[in-house]
Design a protein around this motif. Sequence first.
Motif, PDB file in Angstrom:
ATOM      1  N   LEU A  92     -27.049  39.000  16.345  1.00 55.38           N
ATOM      2  CA  LEU A  92     -26.046  38.707  17.369  1.00 55.38           C
ATOM      3  C   LEU A  92     -26.373  37.419  18.122  1.00 55.38           C
ATOM      4  O   LEU A  92     -25.477  36.625  18.427  1.00 55.38           O
ATOM      5  N   VAL A 146     -17.589  37.693  23.323  1.00 56.41           N
ATOM      6  CA  VAL A 146     -17.464  39.086  22.893  1.00 56.41           C
ATOM      7  C   VAL A 146     -18.814  39.653  22.459  1.00 56.41           C
ATOM      8  O   VAL A 146     -19.197  40.772  22.823  1.00 56.41           O
ATOM      9  N   LEU A 147     -19.588  38.856  21.699  1.00 55.12           N
ATOM     10  CA  LEU A 147     -20.892  39.315  21.233  1.00 55.12           C
ATOM     11  C   LEU A 147     -21.846  39.553  22.394  1.00 55.12           C
ATOM     12  O   LEU A 147     -22.563  40.562  22.440  1.00 55.12           O
ATOM     13  N   LEU A 175     -21.008  40.133  25.534  1.00 56.98           N
ATOM     14  CA  LEU A 175     -20.518  41.259  26.324  1.00 56.98           C
ATOM     15  C   LEU A 175     -20.921  42.585  25.693  1.00 56.98           C
ATOM     16  O   LEU A 175     -21.366  43.514  26.376  1.00 56.98           O
ATOM     17  N   ALA A 176     -20.796  42.657  24.360  1.00 57.08           N
ATOM     18  CA  ALA A 176     -21.168  43.889  23.664  1.00 57.08           C
ATOM     19  C   ALA A 176     -22.669  44.139  23.752  1.00 57.08           C
ATOM     20  O   ALA A 176     -23.119  45.273  23.954  1.00 57.08           O
ATOM     21  N   SER A 177     -23.470  43.077  23.618  1.00 63.69           N
ATOM     22  CA  SER A 177     -24.919  43.258  23.644  1.00 63.69           C
ATOM     23  C   SER A 177     -25.426  43.562  25.049  1.00 63.69           C
ATOM     24  O   SER A 177     -26.442  44.242  25.219  1.00 63.69           O
ATOM     25  N   ASN A 178     -24.720  43.078  26.085  1.00 59.96           N
ATOM     26  CA  ASN A 178     -25.145  43.333  27.460  1.00 59.96           C
ATOM     27  C   ASN A 178     -24.734  44.703  27.967  1.00 59.96           C
ATOM     28  O   ASN A 178     -25.160  45.112  29.055  1.00 59.96           O
ATOM     29  N   ALA A 179     -23.905  45.404  27.198  1.00 61.71           N
ATOM     30  CA  ALA A 179     -23.483  46.731  27.640  1.00 61.71           C
ATOM     31  C   ALA A 179     -24.664  47.679  27.780  1.00 61.71           C
ATOM     32  O   ALA A 179     -24.674  48.582  28.617  1.00 61.71           O
ATOM     33  N   MET A 195     -29.095  50.489  21.870  1.00 64.05           N
ATOM     34  CA  MET A 195     -28.202  49.891  22.860  1.00 64.05           C
ATOM     35  C   MET A 195     -28.973  49.340  24.048  1.00 64.05           C
ATOM     36  O   MET A 195     -28.604  48.308  24.627  1.00 64.05           O
ATOM     37  N   ALA A 246     -29.640  44.249  23.851  1.00 62.51           N
ATOM     38  CA  ALA A 246     -29.109  43.262  24.786  1.00 62.51           C
ATOM     39  C   ALA A 246     -30.144  42.191  25.097  1.00 62.51           C
ATOM     40  O   ALA A 246     -29.847  40.988  25.073  1.00 62.51           O
TER      41      ALA A 246
END
Length: 306
Positions: A115, A130-131, A133-137, A183, A187
């Motif tokens: 990522l 987008v990448l 944002l998804a990894s920081n979730a 998860m 991030a």
Amino acid sequence: MWSYTLRRVLLTLPTLLIVVTICYLLLHATPGGPFDGERKIPAEVLANLQAKYHLDEPLWKQYLLYLDGLLHGDLGASFRYADWSVNDLVLRALPVSLTIGGVSMLLAIVIGVGLGIAAALRRNSMADYVLMLASNAGNAFPSFVLGPVLILVFAILLKWLPAGGWNDFQLRYMALPIALLVMINVATVGRVTRASLIEVLNTNYIRTARAKGLPMRTIVLRHALKPTLIPVVSVIGPLAISSITAAVVTESVFSLPGIGKLIVNGAANRDYTLVLGLVVLVTVVAVLLNLLVDLAYAWLDPKIRY
């Protein structure tokens, strides 16, 4: 390289001794004892128990006896689990934690690096946003929130996976705990990889490679990836150690019979030998991980060896 490795190994020995000593003193400094409870034990029985576990000896002698056991690979007998030694309890729980933690760290590194590279090559684009944002979730929510959410969605609503438990390393029971730890860690790996690759791509030798007409895939894999991984390696050690503490929550949420559950039970029951044995185990793992990180540093950048 061998002399560098030997120096790093020798530095781990005093670290282990200091950690064991501090934890031993802190456990014995806290009020109460392993045989204190709601039901009062008769004085004769209590005296026999203290003599059996050498609790009637002076503290310095108990400490030396414990160190002697450690040198012989004996973590002692559990105060609360009858007929079980700490070695037996650890050998029973360690494979569970190693499997969950090892697989999750491997997946987090592979996914996070992938990522990060994709985001760096498409910097400030929609794919980058987008990448990231998804990894920081994973960092936005703590594990004790993400865990029940995963159970609610995949176990209760969709009924795809079991909500918890352990059935002899079946993948269905490992999926949710591994997903939770991935998860949490992906991030950090993704952000560090992205920032490191962007910095490397702006160096002079990468500009020279571009000027020669090399394709971007060759530039990244052959010239930019190795220096990019140096900051990533630096965070893998702390992430792996933090995964051990996260395992306490993860194993409690998913009812896994691992090291995290033993730590909680040992601390609640004032089981001195169990807590100390687990502290020794976690310290050894942390020291070995830091040693591997140092060796990876030296492999990626030969200047570090000197």
